[in-house]
Design an enzyme around this catalytic site. Structure first.
Site, mmCIF file in Angstrom:
data_model
loop_
_atom_site.group_PDB
_atom_site.id
_atom_site.type_symbol
_atom_site.label_atom_id
_atom_site.label_comp_id
_atom_site.label_asym_id
_atom_site.label_seq_id
_atom_site.Cartn_x
_atom_site.Cartn_y
_atom_site.Cartn_z
ATOM 1 N N ARG A 12 22.667 6.093 34.712
ATOM 2 C CA ARG A 12 22.251 5.146 35.732
ATOM 3 C C ARG A 12 23.491 4.494 36.305
ATOM 4 O O ARG A 12 24.262 3.893 35.564
ATOM 5 C CB ARG A 12 21.367 4.108 35.043
ATOM 6 C CG ARG A 12 20.444 3.391 35.921
ATOM 7 C CD ARG A 12 19.470 2.603 35.092
ATOM 8 N NE ARG A 12 20.073 1.507 34.361
ATOM 9 C CZ ARG A 12 19.446 0.374 34.105
ATOM 10 N NH1 ARG A 12 18.213 0.204 34.516
ATOM 11 N NH2 ARG A 12 20.027 -0.574 33.427
ATOM 12 N N THR A 42 24.142 0.542 41.565
ATOM 13 C CA THR A 42 22.934 0.809 42.370
ATOM 14 C C THR A 42 21.688 0.995 41.507
ATOM 15 O O THR A 42 20.572 0.975 42.029
ATOM 16 C CB THR A 42 23.114 2.109 43.181
ATOM 17 O OG1 THR A 42 23.266 3.190 42.237
ATOM 18 C CG2 THR A 42 24.331 2.055 44.081
ATOM 19 N N ASP A 83 21.245 -1.728 25.188
ATOM 20 C CA ASP A 83 21.573 -0.398 25.705
ATOM 21 C C ASP A 83 21.345 0.637 24.601
ATOM 22 O O ASP A 83 22.064 0.670 23.597
ATOM 23 C CB ASP A 83 23.040 -0.376 26.162
ATOM 24 C CG ASP A 83 23.370 0.928 26.871
ATOM 25 O OD1 ASP A 83 23.736 0.884 28.045
ATOM 26 O OD2 ASP A 83 23.226 2.005 26.233
ATOM 27 N N ASP A 125 24.331 3.027 23.693
ATOM 28 C CA ASP A 125 25.394 2.335 22.939
ATOM 29 C C ASP A 125 24.951 2.051 21.513
ATOM 30 O O ASP A 125 25.727 2.197 20.566
ATOM 31 C CB ASP A 125 25.762 1.023 23.639
ATOM 32 C CG ASP A 125 26.610 1.265 24.880
ATOM 33 O OD1 ASP A 125 27.159 2.379 25.012
ATOM 34 O OD2 ASP A 125 26.714 0.349 25.709
HETATM 35 C C1 PRP Z 1 19.616 4.550 29.890
HETATM 36 C C2 PRP Z 1 18.360 5.129 29.254
HETATM 37 C C3 PRP Z 1 17.685 5.791 30.421
HETATM 38 C C4 PRP Z 1 18.026 4.877 31.556
HETATM 39 C C5 PRP Z 1 16.820 4.024 31.838
HETATM 40 O O1 PRP Z 1 20.571 5.522 30.086
HETATM 41 O O2 PRP Z 1 18.617 5.999 28.206
HETATM 42 O O3 PRP Z 1 18.108 7.102 30.678
HETATM 43 O O4 PRP Z 1 19.115 4.059 31.128
HETATM 44 O O5 PRP Z 1 17.029 3.271 32.980
HETATM 45 P P1 PRP Z 1 16.190 3.488 34.323
HETATM 46 O O6 PRP Z 1 14.761 3.627 33.909
HETATM 47 O O7 PRP Z 1 16.461 2.219 35.071
HETATM 48 O O8 PRP Z 1 16.725 4.686 35.019
HETATM 49 P P2 PRP Z 1 22.034 5.179 30.683
HETATM 50 O O9 PRP Z 1 22.031 5.308 32.155
HETATM 51 O O10 PRP Z 1 22.482 3.870 30.130
HETATM 52 O O11 PRP Z 1 22.914 6.395 30.150
HETATM 53 P P3 PRP Z 1 23.338 6.759 28.646
HETATM 54 O O12 PRP Z 1 22.104 7.250 27.950
HETATM 55 O O13 PRP Z 1 24.332 7.844 28.844
HETATM 56 O O14 PRP Z 1 23.892 5.532 27.994
HETATM 57 N N1 URA Z 2 18.838 1.421 29.626
HETATM 58 C C1 URA Z 2 18.911 0.938 28.366
HETATM 59 O O1 URA Z 2 19.491 1.573 27.483
HETATM 60 N N2 URA Z 2 18.309 -0.231 28.120
HETATM 61 C C2 URA Z 2 17.671 -0.929 29.043
HETATM 62 O O2 URA Z 2 17.133 -2.015 28.748
HETATM 63 C C3 URA Z 2 17.611 -0.422 30.347
HETATM 64 C C4 URA Z 2 18.205 0.761 30.616
#
Ligand code: PRP
Ligand code: URA
Length: 366
Positions: free
Chosen positions: A261, A265, A357, A360
């Site tokens: 994400r 944006t 997150d 993380d």
């Molecule tokens: C997190 C999560 C989803 C997304 C959800 O991933 O695992 O994929 O955010 O958010 P949304 O519904 O608003 O799209 P992130 O983008 O943090 O990537 P990562 O898993 O690589 O940390």
């Molecule tokens: N992605 C995450 O990992 N946590 C949130 O709360 C939203 C997006």
């Protein structure tokens, strides 16, 4: 691949030619929805609406519409939310309409194309795949707009949201929410929750009778029927759910979708996609612990569908109402399974109360 084809009277002969052409190319499932004769005039919108609805309702993978110029069919079909009809005069536009626009309907004109050129255009269109990535972002702006102007206009089957209230699941979710839970414990619990959820989700998988020889006798027993599950984690955090599911369904095929994400944006950015070749025949579970704005999940579902996926469900652990609305708005045919439905998103798009997150916390990268 199942193709539905329709024409008005002006393109009746071209339709017959293209059906024959597709059969010779080995496409077995071709649904001809008429018209049945060139001597009786009919109205192209009637054919376009019927075919467009079939494509949106996934009764066919793609649709081909023919009329005198192809323009009327294209205008009519594009009125249907979820139809992306490309009007093509030459093969390169047809190719690009698949690669960049994920066009699910092709329209052509019998009075402006020779049958041979029309067949060439059709081949180029059928043989090209959607490329995803930045194009996914652009398409999601179109579906967002459709959703904004008419939230209830979708013709697809309505998907359900199922919140798991099993005490074991709820207990484990409380622990992963706790900011003091260690990475090790967090990772183990995400696996366990995913396993418990999939135990319930797979309750209705079809069985077939088989014969088994025990040490004492031959007996009738049951095995899962046909091609079964594909699980598709959305990288990174979805990876945390894979092993818990594979422990229960070891023969499931595993695809991967890389999306993150954009922190500014909040729009999904695709960086990887590798799916099982027989994805069209499998029940598909897309895995991502967090459904926040729904941008990532919706983009992942679009990508899977564009590669032929049909029966798609989304499995998450914590969902926000905003994400549920977005996914059901853009993919009303998709069921959402979640262990918790939280209150709202904060200004940074994080789920409240959520768990922070997920990537993380799973991988210790904060
Ligand atoms: C997190 C999560 C989803 C997304 C959800 O991933 O695992 O994929 O955010 O958010 P949304 O519904 O608003 O799209 P992130 O983008 O943090 O990537 P990562 O898993 O690589 O940390
Ligand atoms: N992605 C995450 O990992 N946590 C949130 O709360 C939203 C997006």
């Amino acid at each position: 691949m199942k193709i539905v084809i329709g024409s008005d009277h002006a393109a009746f002969t071209l339709k017959a030619f293209l059906i024959d052409h597709m059969r010779k190319k080995g496409i077995e499932e071709i649904l001809d929805i008429g018209t049945e004769t060139e001597s009786l005039p009919c109205d192209y919108p009637d054919i376009a609406f019927r075919l467009g609805e079939m494509v949106v309702q996934r009764k066919a993978d793609k649709g081909v519409l023919l009329c005198g110029t192809g323009v009327g069919m294209s205008i009519a079909a594009n009125k249907i939310p979820g139809v992306y009809a490309a009007h093509c005069h030459e093969p390169e536009t047809a190719r690009m309409s698949r690669r960049h626009n994920n066009a699910n309907v092709l329209t052509m004109g019998a009075r402006v194309l020779s049958p041979e050129l029309a067949a060439e255009i059709l081949d180029a269109w059928l043989e090209s795949d959607f490329e995803g990535e930045r194009h996914l972002r652009r398409l999601s702006k179109i579906s967002d707009y459709e959703q904004k102007i008419c939230p209830s206009c979708s013709l697809s089957e309505k998907g359900k949201t199922i919140v798991f209230d099993h005490p074991l699941v709820q207990h484990k979710v409380s622990i992963i929410r706790d900011k003091n839970t260690s990475v090790k414990e967090f990772r183990e619990l995400v696996q366990e929750i995913a396993g418990l959820m999939v135990y319930e989700i797979t309750r209705n998988l079809p069985l077939e009778k088989i014969q088994v020889e025990t040490p004492l006798a031959v007996t009738e027993a049951y095995a899962l029927e046909g091609k079964k599950l594909a699980i598709i984690p959305v990288l990174r955090a979805g990876l945390g759910m894979v092993d818990g599911i594979l422990q229960l369904v070891p023969n499931a095929k595993v695809g991967h979708i890389g999306l993150y994400r954009d922190p500014e944006t909040l729009m999904p950015v695709e960086y990887y996609c590798k799916l099982p070749g027989d994805i069209a025949e499998r029940d598909i579970l897309i895995l991502d612990p967090m459904l926040a704005t729904g941008g990532s999940a919706s983009a992942a579902i679009s990508l899977v569908k564009s590669k032929g996926g049909k029966k798609v469900s989304l499995v998450c652990i914590i969902a926000a109402p905003e994400g549920v609305s977005k996914v059901h708005g853009e993919h009303p045919d998709v069921d959402i399974y979640t262990a918790a439905l939280d209150s709202h998103l904060n200004d940074h798009g994080y789920i409240v109360p959520g768990l922070g997150d997920a990537g993380d916390r799973l991988f210790g990268t904060k």
